[in-house]
Motif scaffolding. Structure first.
Motif, PDB file in Angstrom:
ATOM      1  N   SER A 149       0.816  -1.219   0.000  1.00 34.75           N
ATOM      2  CA  SER A 149       0.000   0.000   0.000  1.00 34.75           C
ATOM      3  C   SER A 149       0.855   1.276   0.000  1.00 34.75           C
ATOM      4  O   SER A 149       0.413   2.304  -0.525  1.00 34.75           O
ATOM      5  N   ALA A 150       2.060   1.235   0.523  1.00 32.80           N
ATOM      6  CA  ALA A 150       2.945   2.404   0.417  1.00 32.80           C
ATOM      7  C   ALA A 150       3.316   2.631  -1.049  1.00 32.80           C
ATOM      8  O   ALA A 150       3.280   3.764  -1.547  1.00 32.80           O
ATOM      9  N   PHE A 151       3.634   1.561  -1.760  1.00 35.20           N
ATOM     10  CA  PHE A 151       3.928   1.639  -3.186  1.00 35.20           C
ATOM     11  C   PHE A 151       2.735   2.233  -3.934  1.00 35.20           C
ATOM     12  O   PHE A 151       2.881   3.126  -4.767  1.00 35.20           O
ATOM     13  N   LYS A 152       1.546   1.743  -3.611  1.00 36.89           N
ATOM     14  CA  LYS A 152       0.333   2.207  -4.287  1.00 36.89           C
ATOM     15  C   LYS A 152       0.105   3.698  -4.046  1.00 36.89           C
ATOM     16  O   LYS A 152      -0.243   4.432  -4.969  1.00 36.89           O
ATOM     17  N   LYS A 153       0.312   4.172  -2.828  1.00 38.52           N
ATOM     18  CA  LYS A 153       0.131   5.599  -2.534  1.00 38.52           C
ATOM     19  C   LYS A 153       1.139   6.448  -3.313  1.00 38.52           C
ATOM     20  O   LYS A 153       0.789   7.503  -3.834  1.00 38.52           O
ATOM     21  N   PHE A 154       2.382   6.009  -3.386  1.00 35.18           N
ATOM     22  CA  PHE A 154       3.399   6.767  -4.110  1.00 35.18           C
ATOM     23  C   PHE A 154       3.106   6.822  -5.603  1.00 35.18           C
ATOM     24  O   PHE A 154       3.370   7.824  -6.254  1.00 35.18           O
ATOM     25  N   THR A 155       2.573   5.741  -6.162  1.00 34.19           N
ATOM     26  CA  THR A 155       2.351   5.685  -7.609  1.00 34.19           C
ATOM     27  C   THR A 155       0.989   6.202  -8.037  1.00 34.19           C
ATOM     28  O   THR A 155       0.803   6.534  -9.198  1.00 34.19           O
ATOM     29  N   SER A 156       0.056   6.302  -7.118  1.00 36.78           N
ATOM     30  CA  SER A 156      -1.303   6.731  -7.486  1.00 36.78           C
ATOM     31  C   SER A 156      -1.503   8.236  -7.391  1.00 36.78           C
ATOM     32  O   SER A 156      -2.557   8.748  -7.771  1.00 36.78           O
ATOM     33  N   GLY A 157      -0.515   8.932  -6.858  1.00 36.16           N
ATOM     34  CA  GLY A 157      -0.666  10.364  -6.660  1.00 36.16           C
ATOM     35  C   GLY A 157      -1.484  10.707  -5.422  1.00 36.16           C
ATOM     36  O   GLY A 157      -1.897  11.847  -5.245  1.00 36.16           O
ATOM     37  N   GLU A 158      -1.714   9.726  -4.555  1.00 29.67           N
ATOM     38  CA  GLU A 158      -2.525   9.943  -3.357  1.00 29.67           C
ATOM     39  C   GLU A 158      -1.702   9.943  -2.068  1.00 29.67           C
ATOM     40  O   GLU A 158      -2.237   9.709  -0.986  1.00 29.67           O
ATOM     41  N   MET A 159      -0.425  10.234  -2.200  1.00 30.72           N
ATOM     42  CA  MET A 159       0.460  10.214  -1.036  1.00 30.72           C
ATOM     43  C   MET A 159      -0.022  11.158   0.063  1.00 30.72           C
ATOM     44  O   MET A 159       0.138  10.880   1.248  1.00 30.72           O
ATOM     45  N   ASP A 160      -0.639  12.267  -0.323  1.00 28.96           N
ATOM     46  CA  ASP A 160      -1.077  13.255   0.652  1.00 28.96           C
ATOM     47  C   ASP A 160      -2.547  13.090   1.057  1.00 28.96           C
ATOM     48  O   ASP A 160      -3.072  13.918   1.802  1.00 28.96           O
ATOM     49  N   LYS A 161      -3.185  12.043   0.581  1.00 30.45           N
ATOM     50  CA  LYS A 161      -4.576  11.774   0.987  1.00 30.45           C
ATOM     51  C   LYS A 161      -4.565  11.417   2.479  1.00 30.45           C
ATOM     52  O   LYS A 161      -3.857  10.512   2.905  1.00 30.45           O
ATOM     53  N   ILE A 162      -5.349  12.145   3.247  1.00 26.43           N
ATOM     54  CA  ILE A 162      -5.311  11.968   4.695  1.00 26.43           C
ATOM     55  C   ILE A 162      -6.275  10.862   5.111  1.00 26.43           C
ATOM     56  O   ILE A 162      -7.492  11.037   5.121  1.00 26.43           O
ATOM     57  N   ASP A 163      -5.682   9.735   5.422  1.00 22.49           N
ATOM     58  CA  ASP A 163      -6.376   8.603   6.018  1.00 22.49           C
ATOM     59  C   ASP A 163      -5.437   8.077   7.095  1.00 22.49           C
ATOM     60  O   ASP A 163      -4.249   8.358   7.059  1.00 22.49           O
TER      61      ASP A 163
END
Length: 139
Positions: free
Chosen positions: A43-57
């Motif tokens: 899921s860290a990989f997915k956040k970095f590649t999806s452009g959602e790294m700063d999505k607050i969850d």
């Protein structure tokens, strides 16, 4: 000239609170002139590649209600994860590496890796690189 100390972070979780920890550790280690490696999985990989790294969850065990946490981030003017990662890369020697298996497992094409990932390595290269690292953290 002495070799820099290696600071290794295995980033597995993609929740904001845990990626925030990755970013603060990377930034601090880069300021301390360490050679920083962030290895991305799941899921860290997915956040970095999806452009959602700063999505607050936040992770289920975070302990603060999400709306309260968002308010704290705004009121205290806490920098975003992406800004801290950019700063860490500007300041020091920070490399963000995607595990090659993640591209297959998460169905991501190399062209879709985004601005932050520096390279793609297999596990043998990762394991050889971390030999002798002074710090290894799994988040």
């Amino acid at each position: 000239m002495a070799e820099k100390e290696r600071f290794v972070i295995f980033a597995h979780s993609g929740s904001y609170d845990r990626l925030y920890q990755v970013a603060t550790l990377a930034l601090t280690a880069s300021v301390m002139e360490k050679e920083v490696y962030i290895f991305l999985f799941f899921s860290a990989f997915k956040k970095f590649t999806s452009g959602e790294m700063d999505k607050i969850d936040v992770s289920h065990d975070f302990g603060i209600p999400l709306e309260d946490f968002k308010k704290i981030l705004t009121e205290k003017k806490i920098p975003s994860i992406s800004n801290m990662i950019r700063d860490a890369k500007k300041i020091g020697d920070v490399k963000i590496i995607a595990c090659s298996a993640q591209l297959v497992l998460m169905n991501v094409k190399e062209a879709g890796l985004g601005e932050f990932i520096d390279d793609i390595w297999g596990l043998p290269t990762i394991l050889n690189t971390i030999k002798g690292a002074e710090t290894k953290i799994f988040i």
